[in-house]
Design a protein around this motif. Structure first.
Motif, mmCIF file in Angstrom:
data_model
loop_
_atom_site.group_PDB
_atom_site.id
_atom_site.type_symbol
_atom_site.label_atom_id
_atom_site.label_comp_id
_atom_site.label_asym_id
_atom_site.label_seq_id
_atom_site.Cartn_x
_atom_site.Cartn_y
_atom_site.Cartn_z
ATOM 1 N N GLU A 273 0.893 -1.338 0.080
ATOM 2 C CA GLU A 273 -0.046 -0.098 -0.112
ATOM 3 C C GLU A 273 0.859 1.219 0.051
ATOM 4 O O GLU A 273 0.552 2.210 -0.347
ATOM 5 N N ALA A 274 2.027 1.068 0.285
ATOM 6 C CA ALA A 274 3.039 2.187 0.489
ATOM 7 C C ALA A 274 4.124 2.283 -0.834
ATOM 8 O O ALA A 274 4.950 2.704 -0.917
ATOM 9 N N ASN A 275 3.621 1.519 -1.719
ATOM 10 C CA ASN A 275 4.098 1.379 -3.230
ATOM 11 C C ASN A 275 5.149 0.385 -3.129
ATOM 12 O O ASN A 275 6.277 0.367 -4.111
ATOM 13 N N GLY A 276 5.320 -0.733 -2.275
ATOM 14 C CA GLY A 276 6.088 -1.934 -2.318
ATOM 15 C C GLY A 276 5.660 -2.798 -3.549
ATOM 16 O O GLY A 276 4.383 -2.686 -3.947
ATOM 17 N N LEU A 277 6.255 -3.825 -3.985
ATOM 18 C CA LEU A 277 6.004 -4.468 -5.087
ATOM 19 C C LEU A 277 5.186 -5.588 -4.710
ATOM 20 O O LEU A 277 4.096 -5.794 -5.400
ATOM 21 N N MET A 278 5.423 -6.342 -3.771
ATOM 22 C CA MET A 278 4.576 -7.677 -3.475
ATOM 23 C C MET A 278 4.662 -7.956 -1.949
ATOM 24 O O MET A 278 5.420 -7.709 -1.237
ATOM 25 N N SER A 279 3.455 -8.566 -1.386
ATOM 26 C CA SER A 279 3.425 -9.105 -0.157
ATOM 27 C C SER A 279 2.606 -10.422 -0.164
ATOM 28 O O SER A 279 1.626 -10.644 -0.791
ATOM 29 N N TYR A 280 3.039 -11.145 0.931
ATOM 30 C CA TYR A 280 2.379 -12.328 1.303
ATOM 31 C C TYR A 280 2.141 -12.435 2.527
ATOM 32 O O TYR A 280 3.109 -12.505 3.431
ATOM 33 N N SER A 281 0.768 -12.109 3.042
ATOM 34 C CA SER A 281 0.653 -11.845 4.435
ATOM 35 C C SER A 281 -0.571 -12.644 5.009
ATOM 36 O O SER A 281 -1.530 -13.212 4.340
ATOM 37 N N MET A 282 -0.663 -12.788 6.260
ATOM 38 C CA MET A 282 -1.932 -13.306 6.837
ATOM 39 C C MET A 282 -3.119 -12.168 6.742
ATOM 40 O O MET A 282 -2.598 -11.076 6.477
ATOM 41 N N ASP A 283 -4.411 -12.818 6.635
ATOM 42 C CA ASP A 283 -5.567 -11.801 6.503
ATOM 43 C C ASP A 283 -5.631 -11.076 8.033
ATOM 44 O O ASP A 283 -6.365 -11.693 8.894
ATOM 45 N N ARG A 284 -5.071 -9.896 8.198
ATOM 46 C CA ARG A 284 -5.029 -9.507 9.434
ATOM 47 C C ARG A 284 -6.373 -9.096 9.993
ATOM 48 O O ARG A 284 -6.695 -9.068 11.189
ATOM 49 N N PRO A 285 -7.337 -8.345 9.282
ATOM 50 C CA PRO A 285 -8.682 -8.024 9.687
ATOM 51 C C PRO A 285 -9.324 -9.195 10.200
ATOM 52 O O PRO A 285 -10.030 -9.370 11.254
ATOM 53 N N GLN A 286 -9.256 -10.487 9.584
ATOM 54 C CA GLN A 286 -9.696 -11.589 9.976
ATOM 55 C C GLN A 286 -9.448 -12.032 11.141
ATOM 56 O O GLN A 286 -10.034 -12.759 12.152
ATOM 57 N N THR A 287 -8.068 -11.926 11.533
ATOM 58 C CA THR A 287 -7.399 -12.366 12.690
ATOM 59 C C THR A 287 -7.949 -11.483 13.873
ATOM 60 O O THR A 287 -8.133 -11.834 15.028
ATOM 61 N N ALA A 288 -8.118 -10.098 13.515
ATOM 62 C CA ALA A 288 -8.748 -9.189 14.750
ATOM 63 C C ALA A 288 -9.910 -9.546 14.665
ATOM 64 O O ALA A 288 -10.502 -9.617 16.177
ATOM 65 N N ARG A 289 -10.858 -10.144 14.028
ATOM 66 C CA ARG A 289 -12.229 -10.426 14.461
ATOM 67 C C ARG A 289 -12.190 -11.764 15.257
ATOM 68 O O ARG A 289 -13.155 -12.123 15.796
ATOM 69 N N ARG A 290 -11.121 -12.610 14.641
ATOM 70 C CA ARG A 290 -11.050 -13.833 15.718
ATOM 71 C C ARG A 290 -10.896 -13.463 17.223
ATOM 72 O O ARG A 290 -11.279 -14.076 18.056
ATOM 73 N N ALA A 291 -10.004 -12.340 17.287
ATOM 74 C CA ALA A 291 -9.772 -12.156 18.802
ATOM 75 C C ALA A 291 -10.749 -11.724 19.245
ATOM 76 O O ALA A 291 -10.820 -12.132 20.694
ATOM 77 N N ALA A 292 -11.757 -11.075 18.541
ATOM 78 C CA ALA A 292 -13.047 -10.579 19.338
ATOM 79 C C ALA A 292 -13.702 -11.966 19.669
ATOM 80 O O ALA A 292 -14.571 -11.885 20.823
ATOM 81 N N ASP A 293 -13.797 -12.945 18.954
ATOM 82 C CA ASP A 293 -14.201 -14.083 19.194
ATOM 83 C C ASP A 293 -13.851 -14.856 20.386
ATOM 84 O O ASP A 293 -14.664 -15.462 21.571
ATOM 85 N N TYR A 294 -12.439 -14.581 20.714
ATOM 86 C CA TYR A 294 -11.911 -15.170 21.988
ATOM 87 C C TYR A 294 -12.197 -14.455 23.273
ATOM 88 O O TYR A 294 -12.312 -14.994 24.253
ATOM 89 N N VAL A 295 -12.258 -13.099 22.862
ATOM 90 C CA VAL A 295 -12.799 -12.084 24.157
ATOM 91 C C VAL A 295 -14.126 -12.544 24.500
ATOM 92 O O VAL A 295 -14.622 -12.542 25.723
ATOM 93 N N ASP A 296 -15.009 -12.814 23.620
ATOM 94 C CA ASP A 296 -16.511 -13.103 23.777
ATOM 95 C C ASP A 296 -16.300 -14.471 24.512
ATOM 96 O O ASP A 296 -17.277 -14.443 25.686
ATOM 97 N N ARG A 297 -15.691 -15.454 24.184
ATOM 98 C CA ARG A 297 -15.566 -16.599 25.108
ATOM 99 C C ARG A 297 -15.015 -16.565 26.292
ATOM 100 O O ARG A 297 -15.596 -17.126 27.488
ATOM 101 N N ILE A 298 -14.076 -15.502 26.703
ATOM 102 C CA ILE A 298 -13.601 -15.163 27.905
ATOM 103 C C ILE A 298 -14.611 -14.544 28.776
ATOM 104 O O ILE A 298 -14.803 -15.193 30.130
ATOM 105 N N LEU A 299 -15.400 -13.759 28.211
ATOM 106 C CA LEU A 299 -16.496 -12.903 28.825
ATOM 107 C C LEU A 299 -17.447 -13.794 29.353
ATOM 108 O O LEU A 299 -18.521 -13.721 30.401
ATOM 109 N N LYS A 300 -17.816 -15.116 28.501
ATOM 110 C CA LYS A 300 -18.580 -16.124 28.745
ATOM 111 C C LYS A 300 -18.118 -17.053 29.768
ATOM 112 O O LYS A 300 -19.007 -17.914 30.245
#
Length: 344
Positions: A273-300
């Motif tokens: 996004e800063a004009n680099g050539l290529m990236s191969y990365s995890m889906d960070r927004p999806q991971t953040a959403r999964r973290a919310a699922d863990y918070v949910d389970r802990i609060l339960k």
């Protein structure tokens, strides 16, 4: 009234009572499995969640999808959720102070954003409040958890390094610069993630007889010097083992490589996004959403020690054609065909 009539009525009453009892038990059973969308909206029930960020802008990159998922689960900020957000704005020395500040507010769960340093600051600030980290490369090597399957203590979360992640990035770069030309690797050896990822890259390179040269950078000045050394080595391409230090210098890294017309692949989409050539990365927004699922389970009622550290299963390969054109590189059709996104 005859005795037979009285007996019949008693029997009918007993049947009705049993039916009502079964209905009541059914309601209890159903309530136990109700989604939090209903449970979290109980009058008077409120939760406190804290979020500790290292980098500026995490409120839009990681905290935003995290909060959106919490809302889907029934946690509405200002109604039954209070979210305390603190950012070190790229200054890691501030993390312990900010973590202590968040802990003093006694949140129900403390969440950390990008990097190992934020997670370590949070775990160092409390041994009782549940901590959920979202992006730690090597949580075992960092001393955050005892194991991935049984974290132990009050800390769990999500690793951003899968077993074949770094090796896959090497393969993609090899497809761009065939002929077994020298490939350079740049990373900060002081981070556990770099040590683990480098081992994977070296193993993959040895299996394919791929020449590899490793360059280290522990400070911003060393990053610039490291890139200069990479260029001087005659390497055909570069892959970075990204941590907060390298990410903070992404624009300088990209500029130096562009001036030298040297292709590179990165482990975070931020570079592309800063004009680099290529990236191969995890889906960070999806991971953040999964973290919310863990918070949910802990609060339960779930215990962090029993929630396994999850490794990423979804990745995205992004190519920036504008950067390729500036570098004078033609991206092979085979790479374009497997890209998840092509920026033109």
């Amino acid at each position: 009234m005859v005795a037979g009539d009285q007996g019949g009525r008693r029997e009918a009453g007993m049947i009705l009572a049993c039916m009502r009892r079964r209905e009541f038990l059914g309601v209890l059973s159903g309530a136990a499995t109700l989604p939090l969308t209903a449970a979290a909206q109980q009058p008077g029930k409120s939760w406190r969640v804290a979020y500790l960020a290292l980098l500026p802008g995490e409120d839009t990159t990681l905290a935003k999808p995290f909060l959106e998922r919490l809302q889907e689960l029934g946690y509405i900020e200002g109604k039954n959720l209070t979210l305390a957000y603190r950012s070190a704005d790229g200054r890691p020395e501030r993390l312990p102070e900010l973590a202590a500040e968040l802990v003093q507010a006694k949140p129900d769960v403390l969440v950390t954003g990008f990097g190992t340093l934020a997670a370590k600051a949070a775990s160092g600030a409390t041994r009782t409040i549940p901590v959920v980290f979202t992006m730690v490369g090597d949580p075992i090597g960092a001393g955050l958890v005892a194991s991935l399957s049984r974290p132990g203590a009050n800390v769990t979360g999500f690793s951003d390094l899968a077993s074949e992640f770094a090796a896959k990035r090497l393969q993609l770069l090899q497809n761009l610069i065939p002929g077994h030309k020298l490939i350079a690797v740049l990373g900060n050896p002081d981070t556990p993630f770099t040590a683990l990822a480098l081992k994977q890259v070296q193993t993959a390179a040895a299996a394919n007889h791929q020449p590899l040269a490793v360059f280290e950078a522990r400070t911003l000045d060393e990053i610039s010097a490291g890139i200069a050394a990479v260029i001087k080595s005659g390497a055909g391409g570069l892959m970075t083992l990204d941590d907060p230090l390298l990410l903070s210098a992404k624009r300088e890294i990209i500029k130096q490589l562009a001036d030298a017309r040297l292709p590179a692949i990165y482990g975070l989409r931020d570079y592309v996004e800063a004009n680099g050539l290529m990236s191969y990365s995890m889906d960070r927004p999806q991971t953040a959403r999964r973290a919310a699922d863990y918070v949910d389970r802990i609060l339960k009622g779930a215990v962090p020690a029993d929630l396994p550290v999850e490794q990423p299963t979804r990745f995205e390969f992004v190519i920036n054609l504008k950067a390729a054109k500036a570098l004078g590189i033609a991206i092979p059709a085979s790479l374009l065909a497997i890209a998840d996104e092509v920026i033109e």
